[in-house]
Design a protein around this motif. Structure first.
Motif, PDB file in Angstrom:
ATOM      1  N   HIS A 142      66.891  -1.058 -61.802  1.00 18.02           N
ATOM      2  CA  HIS A 142      66.732  -0.008 -60.804  1.00 18.02           C
ATOM      3  C   HIS A 142      66.169   1.274 -61.419  1.00 18.02           C
ATOM      4  CE1 HIS A 142      67.345   1.781 -56.924  1.00 18.02           C
ATOM      5  NE2 HIS A 142      68.055   2.768 -57.459  1.00 18.02           N
ATOM      6  N   SER A 143      66.606   1.624 -62.617  1.00 19.92           N
ATOM      7  CA  SER A 143      66.106   2.839 -63.264  1.00 19.92           C
ATOM      8  C   SER A 143      64.638   2.700 -63.672  1.00 19.92           C
ATOM      9  CB  SER A 143      66.964   3.194 -64.476  1.00 19.92           C
ATOM     10  OG  SER A 143      66.908   2.178 -65.433  1.00 19.92           O
ATOM     11  N   ILE A 144      64.220   1.537 -64.122  1.00 22.81           N
ATOM     12  CA  ILE A 144      62.810   1.295 -64.459  1.00 22.81           C
ATOM     13  C   ILE A 144      61.964   1.349 -63.191  1.00 22.81           C
ATOM     14  CG2 ILE A 144      61.150  -0.427 -65.299  1.00 22.81           C
ATOM     15  CD1 ILE A 144      63.314  -1.389 -67.213  1.00 22.81           C
ATOM     16  N   GLU A 145      62.490   0.751 -62.131  1.00 22.39           N
ATOM     17  CA  GLU A 145      61.805   0.713 -60.849  1.00 22.39           C
ATOM     18  C   GLU A 145      61.462   2.115 -60.343  1.00 22.39           C
ATOM     19  OE1 GLU A 145      63.950  -0.996 -57.480  1.00 22.39           O
ATOM     20  OE2 GLU A 145      63.099  -2.893 -58.082  1.00 22.39           O
ATOM     21  N   LYS A 146      62.394   3.032 -60.469  1.00 24.79           N
ATOM     22  CA  LYS A 146      62.200   4.398 -59.975  1.00 24.79           C
ATOM     23  C   LYS A 146      61.069   5.124 -60.697  1.00 24.79           C
ATOM     24  CE  LYS A 146      66.594   5.569 -57.966  1.00 24.79           C
ATOM     25  NZ  LYS A 146      67.636   6.569 -57.891  1.00 24.79           N
ATOM     26  N   CYS A 147      60.807   4.760 -61.948  1.00 21.11           N
ATOM     27  CA  CYS A 147      59.765   5.423 -62.740  1.00 21.11           C
ATOM     28  C   CYS A 147      58.364   4.902 -62.439  1.00 21.11           C
ATOM     29  CB  CYS A 147      60.048   5.241 -64.225  1.00 21.11           C
ATOM     30  SG  CYS A 147      61.595   5.970 -64.746  1.00 21.11           S
ATOM     31  N   MET A 148      58.257   3.811 -61.725  1.00 22.29           N
ATOM     32  CA  MET A 148      56.954   3.193 -61.479  1.00 22.29           C
ATOM     33  C   MET A 148      56.159   3.939 -60.427  1.00 22.29           C
ATOM     34  SD  MET A 148      57.601  -0.825 -61.371  1.00 22.29           S
ATOM     35  CE  MET A 148      57.745  -1.743 -62.854  1.00 22.29           C
ATOM     36  N   ASP A 149      54.877   4.080 -60.691  1.00 24.68           N
ATOM     37  CA  ASP A 149      53.950   4.670 -59.741  1.00 24.68           C
ATOM     38  C   ASP A 149      53.320   3.533 -58.941  1.00 24.68           C
ATOM     39  OD1 ASP A 149      52.052   6.058 -58.349  1.00 24.68           O
ATOM     40  OD2 ASP A 149      50.904   6.675 -60.110  1.00 24.68           O
ATOM     41  N   LEU A 150      53.526   3.546 -57.628  1.00 24.89           N
ATOM     42  CA  LEU A 150      53.003   2.464 -56.791  1.00 24.89           C
ATOM     43  C   LEU A 150      51.477   2.460 -56.715  1.00 24.89           C
ATOM     44  CD1 LEU A 150      55.512   2.317 -53.822  1.00 24.89           C
ATOM     45  CD2 LEU A 150      55.280   0.745 -55.720  1.00 24.89           C
ATOM     46  N   CYS A 151      50.851   3.564 -57.034  1.00 22.58           N
ATOM     47  CA  CYS A 151      49.380   3.636 -57.001  1.00 22.58           C
ATOM     48  C   CYS A 151      48.742   3.110 -58.276  1.00 22.58           C
ATOM     49  CB  CYS A 151      48.946   5.071 -56.748  1.00 22.58           C
ATOM     50  SG  CYS A 151      49.453   5.658 -55.135  1.00 22.58           S
ATOM     51  N   ASP A 152      49.519   2.949 -59.326  1.00 25.01           N
ATOM     52  CA  ASP A 152      49.005   2.467 -60.603  1.00 25.01           C
ATOM     53  C   ASP A 152      49.161   0.949 -60.656  1.00 25.01           C
ATOM     54  OD1 ASP A 152      48.176   2.073 -63.178  1.00 25.01           O
ATOM     55  OD2 ASP A 152      49.954   2.969 -64.108  1.00 25.01           O
ATOM     56  N   HIS A 173      60.086   1.797 -46.824  1.00 28.50           N
ATOM     57  CA  HIS A 173      60.878   1.883 -48.066  1.00 28.50           C
ATOM     58  C   HIS A 173      61.198   0.504 -48.630  1.00 28.50           C
ATOM     59  CE1 HIS A 173      63.926   1.266 -44.993  1.00 28.50           C
ATOM     60  NE2 HIS A 173      64.731   0.850 -45.955  1.00 28.50           N
ATOM     61  N   LEU A 174      61.432  -0.469 -47.748  1.00 27.77           N
ATOM     62  CA  LEU A 174      61.716  -1.835 -48.188  1.00 27.77           C
ATOM     63  C   LEU A 174      60.465  -2.460 -48.812  1.00 27.77           C
ATOM     64  CD1 LEU A 174      63.649  -4.263 -48.347  1.00 27.77           C
ATOM     65  CD2 LEU A 174      62.884  -4.875 -46.050  1.00 27.77           C
ATOM     66  N   CYS A 175      59.320  -2.253 -48.189  1.00 30.57           N
ATOM     67  CA  CYS A 175      58.057  -2.757 -48.746  1.00 30.57           C
ATOM     68  C   CYS A 175      57.775  -2.125 -50.107  1.00 30.57           C
ATOM     69  CB  CYS A 175      56.914  -2.494 -47.778  1.00 30.57           C
ATOM     70  SG  CYS A 175      57.011  -3.478 -46.267  1.00 30.57           S
ATOM     71  N   ASP A 176      58.046  -0.838 -50.240  1.00 27.73           N
ATOM     72  CA  ASP A 176      57.902  -0.165 -51.534  1.00 27.73           C
ATOM     73  C   ASP A 176      58.786  -0.822 -52.585  1.00 27.73           C
ATOM     74  OD1 ASP A 176      56.085   1.637 -50.578  1.00 27.73           O
ATOM     75  OD2 ASP A 176      57.446   3.369 -50.640  1.00 27.73           O
ATOM     76  N   ARG A 177      60.003  -1.108 -52.195  1.00 28.17           N
ATOM     77  CA  ARG A 177      60.958  -1.731 -53.134  1.00 28.17           C
ATOM     78  C   ARG A 177      60.463  -3.115 -53.583  1.00 28.17           C
ATOM     79  NH1 ARG A 177      67.102  -1.816 -53.505  1.00 28.17           N
ATOM     80  NH2 ARG A 177      67.214  -2.344 -55.703  1.00 28.17           N
ATOM     81  N   VAL A 178      59.949  -3.891 -52.634  1.00 34.20           N
ATOM     82  CA  VAL A 178      59.419  -5.225 -52.965  1.00 34.20           C
ATOM     83  C   VAL A 178      58.236  -5.096 -53.915  1.00 34.20           C
ATOM     84  CG1 VAL A 178      58.257  -7.265 -52.020  1.00 34.20           C
ATOM     85  CG2 VAL A 178      60.254  -6.324 -50.849  1.00 34.20           C
ATOM     86  N   ILE A 179      57.339  -4.165 -53.640  1.00 33.00           N
ATOM     87  CA  ILE A 179      56.171  -3.969 -54.505  1.00 33.00           C
ATOM     88  C   ILE A 179      56.601  -3.546 -55.908  1.00 33.00           C
ATOM     89  CG2 ILE A 179      54.125  -2.529 -54.894  1.00 33.00           C
ATOM     90  CD1 ILE A 179      53.762  -2.609 -51.793  1.00 33.00           C
ATOM     91  N   ARG A 180      57.612  -2.698 -55.987  1.00 29.24           N
ATOM     92  CA  ARG A 180      58.129  -2.293 -57.294  1.00 29.24           C
ATOM     93  C   ARG A 180      58.690  -3.493 -58.056  1.00 29.24           C
ATOM     94  NH1 ARG A 180      58.324   3.297 -57.647  1.00 29.24           N
ATOM     95  NH2 ARG A 180      58.224   4.326 -55.630  1.00 29.24           N
ATOM     96  N   ARG A 181      59.398  -4.365 -57.353  1.00 32.05           N
ATOM     97  CA  ARG A 181      59.929  -5.577 -58.005  1.00 32.05           C
ATOM     98  C   ARG A 181      58.795  -6.478 -58.474  1.00 32.05           C
ATOM     99  NH1 ARG A 181      65.773  -6.209 -58.256  1.00 32.05           N
ATOM    100  NH2 ARG A 181      66.195  -3.993 -58.119  1.00 32.05           N
ATOM    101  N   LEU A 182      57.764  -6.616 -57.660  1.00 36.00           N
ATOM    102  CA  LEU A 182      56.631  -7.453 -58.052  1.00 36.00           C
ATOM    103  C   LEU A 182      55.901  -6.860 -59.259  1.00 36.00           C
ATOM    104  CD1 LEU A 182      55.225  -8.453 -54.549  1.00 36.00           C
ATOM    105  CD2 LEU A 182      56.584  -9.852 -56.119  1.00 36.00           C
TER     106      LEU A 182
END
Length: 133
Positions: free
Chosen positions: A3-13, A41-50
């Protein structure tokens, strides 16, 4: 930890330490089309996991083996939240980014079969993925 790594991710990168290519099936694509407006927000979370999966670092929460009933088919689940899961597998696919006009290459990819919001629908989704493999 995840979860902490996920929060640092930029979805545009989109090249964020990407080692693996993510291949989205039609079933998984339907999830995004259905939920992008109301549950962004759920779609963002899925993209972060991917994106995390694409780095190749797979702790158990991202790479839990599933029972498929067939030894030749290996599916995994990645936990999104208490009931939601991403169903995926390691597959081989044609690679347009590694291929040229002279040479064609295939590569291992992460193929996303489905994104399940309700844990009760997990078995149905696994069976559907096994049929399509």
């Amino acid at each position: 930890f995840v979860h902490s790594i996920e929060k640092c991710m930029d979805l545009c990168d989109f090249d964020y330490e990407s080692v693996w290519t993510i291949d989205i099936t039609e079933q998984a694509h339907k999830f995004f089309r259905k939920h992008i407006k109301r549950q962004h927000h759920l779609c963002d979370r899925v993209i972060r996991r991917l994106k995390l999966l694409s780095t190749g670092r797979w702790p158990y929460v991202l790479c839990k083996p599933l029972k498929t009933g067939k030894t030749s088919i290996k599916l995994y689940e990645s936990k999104i939240d208490s009931g939601s899961r991403i169903i995926w597998q390691i597959a081989v696919s044609f690679s347009p980014r590694r291929s040229s006009m002279d040479c064609r290459f295939c590569e291992q990819v992460i193929r996303v079969w489905d994104i399940v919001l309700d844990h009760d629908n997990l078995t149905k989704s696994i069976l559907r993925a096994v049929e399509r493999v």
